[in-house]
Design an enzyme around this catalytic site. Sequence first.
Site, PDB file in Angstrom:
ATOM      1  N   HIS A 157      -1.833   7.298  19.612  1.00  0.00           N
ATOM      2  CA  HIS A 157      -1.543   8.453  18.907  1.00  0.00           C
ATOM      3  C   HIS A 157      -1.049   9.582  19.511  1.00  0.00           C
ATOM      4  CE1 HIS A 157      -4.744   5.989  17.100  1.00  0.00           C
ATOM      5  NE2 HIS A 157      -4.009   6.032  16.190  1.00  0.00           N
ATOM      6  N   THR A 161       0.837  -1.177  -0.041  1.00  0.00           N
ATOM      7  CA  THR A 161       0.023   0.052   0.036  1.00  0.00           C
ATOM      8  C   THR A 161       0.923   1.212  -0.073  1.00  0.00           C
ATOM      9  OG1 THR A 161      -1.588  -1.191   1.340  1.00  0.00           O
ATOM     10  CG2 THR A 161      -1.860   1.080   1.212  1.00  0.00           C
ATOM     11  N   ILE A 162       1.984   1.348   0.926  1.00  0.00           N
ATOM     12  CA  ILE A 162       2.519   2.554   0.955  1.00  0.00           C
ATOM     13  C   ILE A 162       3.801   2.754   0.001  1.00  0.00           C
ATOM     14  CG2 ILE A 162       3.921   4.022   2.495  1.00  0.00           C
ATOM     15  CD1 ILE A 162       1.031   4.012   3.298  1.00  0.00           C
ATOM     16  N   CYS A 213      -0.022   7.698   9.730  1.00  0.00           N
ATOM     17  CA  CYS A 213      -1.023   8.573   8.943  1.00  0.00           C
ATOM     18  C   CYS A 213      -1.633   9.473   9.755  1.00  0.00           C
ATOM     19  CB  CYS A 213      -2.131   7.696   8.069  1.00  0.00           C
ATOM     20  SG  CYS A 213      -2.725   6.294   8.859  1.00  0.00           S
ATOM     21  N   HIS A 219      -9.762   7.961   7.550  1.00  0.00           N
ATOM     22  CA  HIS A 219     -10.046   8.081   8.953  1.00  0.00           C
ATOM     23  C   HIS A 219     -10.671   9.440   9.039  1.00  0.00           C
ATOM     24  CE1 HIS A 219      -6.827   5.012  10.011  1.00  0.00           C
ATOM     25  NE2 HIS A 219      -6.030   5.701   9.501  1.00  0.00           N
TER      26      HIS A 219
HETATM   27  N1  LIG Z   1      -1.564   1.176   4.877  1.00  0.00           N
HETATM   28  C1  LIG Z   1      -1.826   2.384   5.665  1.00  0.00           C
HETATM   29  O1  LIG Z   1      -3.147   2.634   5.926  1.00  0.00           O
HETATM   30  C2  LIG Z   1      -0.447   2.884   6.278  1.00  0.00           C
HETATM   31  C3  LIG Z   1      -0.593   4.196   6.609  1.00  0.00           C
HETATM   32  C4  LIG Z   1       0.442   4.692   7.172  1.00  0.00           C
HETATM   33  C5  LIG Z   1       1.594   3.986   7.517  1.00  0.00           C
HETATM   34  N2  LIG Z   1       1.699   2.627   7.231  1.00  0.00           N
HETATM   35  C6  LIG Z   1       2.637   1.860   7.638  1.00  0.00           C
HETATM   36  O2  LIG Z   1       3.668   1.585   6.536  1.00  0.00           O
HETATM   37  C7  LIG Z   1       3.991   0.326   6.744  1.00  0.00           C
HETATM   38  C8  LIG Z   1       3.671  -0.591   5.457  1.00  0.00           C
HETATM   39  O3  LIG Z   1       2.217  -0.809   5.554  1.00  0.00           O
HETATM   40  P1  LIG Z   1       1.472  -1.100   4.372  1.00  0.00           P
HETATM   41  O4  LIG Z   1       0.009  -0.929   4.568  1.00  0.00           O
HETATM   42  O5  LIG Z   1       1.981  -0.525   2.823  1.00  0.00           O
HETATM   43  O6  LIG Z   1       1.537  -2.570   4.411  1.00  0.00           O
HETATM   44  P2  LIG Z   1       1.142  -3.602   3.055  1.00  0.00           P
HETATM   45  O7  LIG Z   1       0.142  -3.256   2.209  1.00  0.00           O
HETATM   46  O8  LIG Z   1       1.056  -5.076   3.766  1.00  0.00           O
HETATM   47  O9  LIG Z   1       2.563  -3.572   2.397  1.00  0.00           O
HETATM   48  C9  LIG Z   1       3.747  -4.103   2.813  1.00  0.00           C
HETATM   49  C10 LIG Z   1       4.284  -4.986   1.684  1.00  0.00           C
HETATM   50  O10 LIG Z   1       5.532  -5.336   2.292  1.00  0.00           O
HETATM   51  C11 LIG Z   1       5.967  -6.536   1.660  1.00  0.00           C
HETATM   52  N3  LIG Z   1       6.746  -7.429   2.573  1.00  0.00           N
HETATM   53  C12 LIG Z   1       6.372  -8.481   3.574  1.00  0.00           C
HETATM   54  N4  LIG Z   1       7.560  -8.827   4.050  1.00  0.00           N
HETATM   55  C13 LIG Z   1       8.505  -8.292   3.395  1.00  0.00           C
HETATM   56  C14 LIG Z   1       9.876  -8.386   3.777  1.00  0.00           C
HETATM   57  N5  LIG Z   1      10.541  -9.096   4.597  1.00  0.00           N
HETATM   58  N6  LIG Z   1      10.767  -7.624   2.755  1.00  0.00           N
HETATM   59  C15 LIG Z   1      10.282  -6.887   1.990  1.00  0.00           C
HETATM   60  N7  LIG Z   1       8.929  -6.556   1.814  1.00  0.00           N
HETATM   61  C16 LIG Z   1       7.965  -7.544   2.426  1.00  0.00           C
HETATM   62  C17 LIG Z   1       4.445  -7.384   1.364  1.00  0.00           C
HETATM   63  O11 LIG Z   1       4.545  -8.081   0.176  1.00  0.00           O
HETATM   64  P3  LIG Z   1       4.958  -9.577  -0.049  1.00  0.00           P
HETATM   65  O12 LIG Z   1       5.015 -10.355   1.080  1.00  0.00           O
HETATM   66  O13 LIG Z   1       3.875  -9.803  -1.036  1.00  0.00           O
HETATM   67  O14 LIG Z   1       6.207  -9.080  -0.653  1.00  0.00           O
HETATM   68  C18 LIG Z   1       3.615  -6.180   1.282  1.00  0.00           C
HETATM   69  O15 LIG Z   1       3.370  -5.860  -0.311  1.00  0.00           O
HETATM   70  C19 LIG Z   1       3.577  -0.388   8.171  1.00  0.00           C
HETATM   71  O16 LIG Z   1       4.798   0.089   9.159  1.00  0.00           O
HETATM   72  C20 LIG Z   1       2.348   0.522   8.215  1.00  0.00           C
HETATM   73  O17 LIG Z   1       2.067   0.728   9.546  1.00  0.00           O
HETATM   74  C21 LIG Z   1       0.389   2.063   6.689  1.00  0.00           C
END
Ligand SMILES: NC(=O)c1ccc[n+]([C@@H]2O[C@H](COP(=O)([O-])OP(=O)(O)OC[C@H]3O[C@@H](n4cnc5c(N)ncnc54)[C@H](OP(=O)(O)O)[C@@H]3O)[C@@H](O)[C@H]2O)c1
Length: 337
Positions: free
Chosen positions: A194, A11-12, A140, A220
Amino acid sequence: MIQVAVNGYGTIGKRVADAVRAQPDMEVLGVAKTRPNFEAQSALDRGYPLYAAIEDRADQFADAGMEIAGPVTDLVEAADVVVDATPSGIGAKNKAMYDEYATPALYQGGEDANVADVSFNARSNFEDAVDADHVRVVSCNTTGLSRVIAPLQEAYGIEKVRATLVRRGGDPGQTSRGPINDILPNPVTIPSHHGPDVNTIFPDVDIDTLGMKVPATLMHVHSLNVTLSSAVDAADVRDHLADEDRLFLVPESLDIDGAGKLKEYAHDVGRPRGDLWENCIWEESISTEGRDLYLFQAIHQESDVVPENVDAIRAVTGAADAAESIETTNDAMDIGR
Ligand SMILES: NC(=O)c1ccc[n+]([C@@H]2O[C@H](COP(=O)([O-])OP(=O)(O)OC[C@H]3O[C@@H](n4cnc5c(N)ncnc54)[C@H](OP(=O)(O)O)[C@@H]3O)[C@@H](O)[C@H]2O)c1
């Protein structure tokens, strides 16, 4: 050109990669994933070299017909900076790898604050991250709160912030997340995490936050009450916040009554993925009662941290100062337009 690696293309990560590509002074060196799926395919379709985050799984990509450029260690070694956008907790585990190759790293808000030397919000504390090796771009919600707190604190002084955060249960793609049909005090204890997280950016701000979770995926919504140091006219606050490019004051004339229409609006104006990088503050909600300011804002969890990551890249590489970086990022992404 600053060579940027993105480790974790979800996602990010995918949004950060596209934002980096849009910058005049940056290039996406490659992105890393653990397995082939639609996101890996879309990275290749966009022309991003794809690296295997787990080396012995490289065959899985070959079996799926996806070309791998190498192991993630090659990517990290060659990069000027790595943006770690892996799921919460994995970034901390990756830290040793970034140290091994002496590559400065950005982490996301899901990591504990102690993973990094600095918690970062471009508007609030860009300078603290200049030349740092490990920087955490705050979540976020903390980003959304910080962007409002900074200009209010500068203009009026803040005695106390009280925020209730009505949080989406999951992102649109997170089919495993809930609640399905419920409204949860979450966490039920007060304050939610938060407020303390905002204190990693503003150590001296007195802030209480309460969290709730609802069955929604779009955004949110925050209900905010800030006690300022002196009485202020609501129109004055509106004018002051309107000057901030990363705050979008939703005008009454647009007749946008919630997150659903906001997202529809983002699609209508051609925003990629329907992203809303700015805080969306309902202009007519900005009210004052003496020293108390009230407002409602919606935060697009999937995208507001994206420009912050771009600015953090310039901070850790010393490529620009805060004003220059924020302006370049905003111009390249059409933020605040
Ligand atoms: N989504 C939100 O709303 C949001 C907002 C702000 C901050 N964040 C933060 O941003 C971070 C990422 O969140 P996200 O929502 O983007 O998560 P996400 O959608 O699950 O994306 C994370 C990606 O990392 C990959 N991954 C898993 N293990 C890995 C590894 N060991 N090495 C490299 N890639 C790996 C996963 O894909 P594969 O395993 O398929 O490769 C997945 O595509 C977190 O800390 C989250 O708290 C998220």
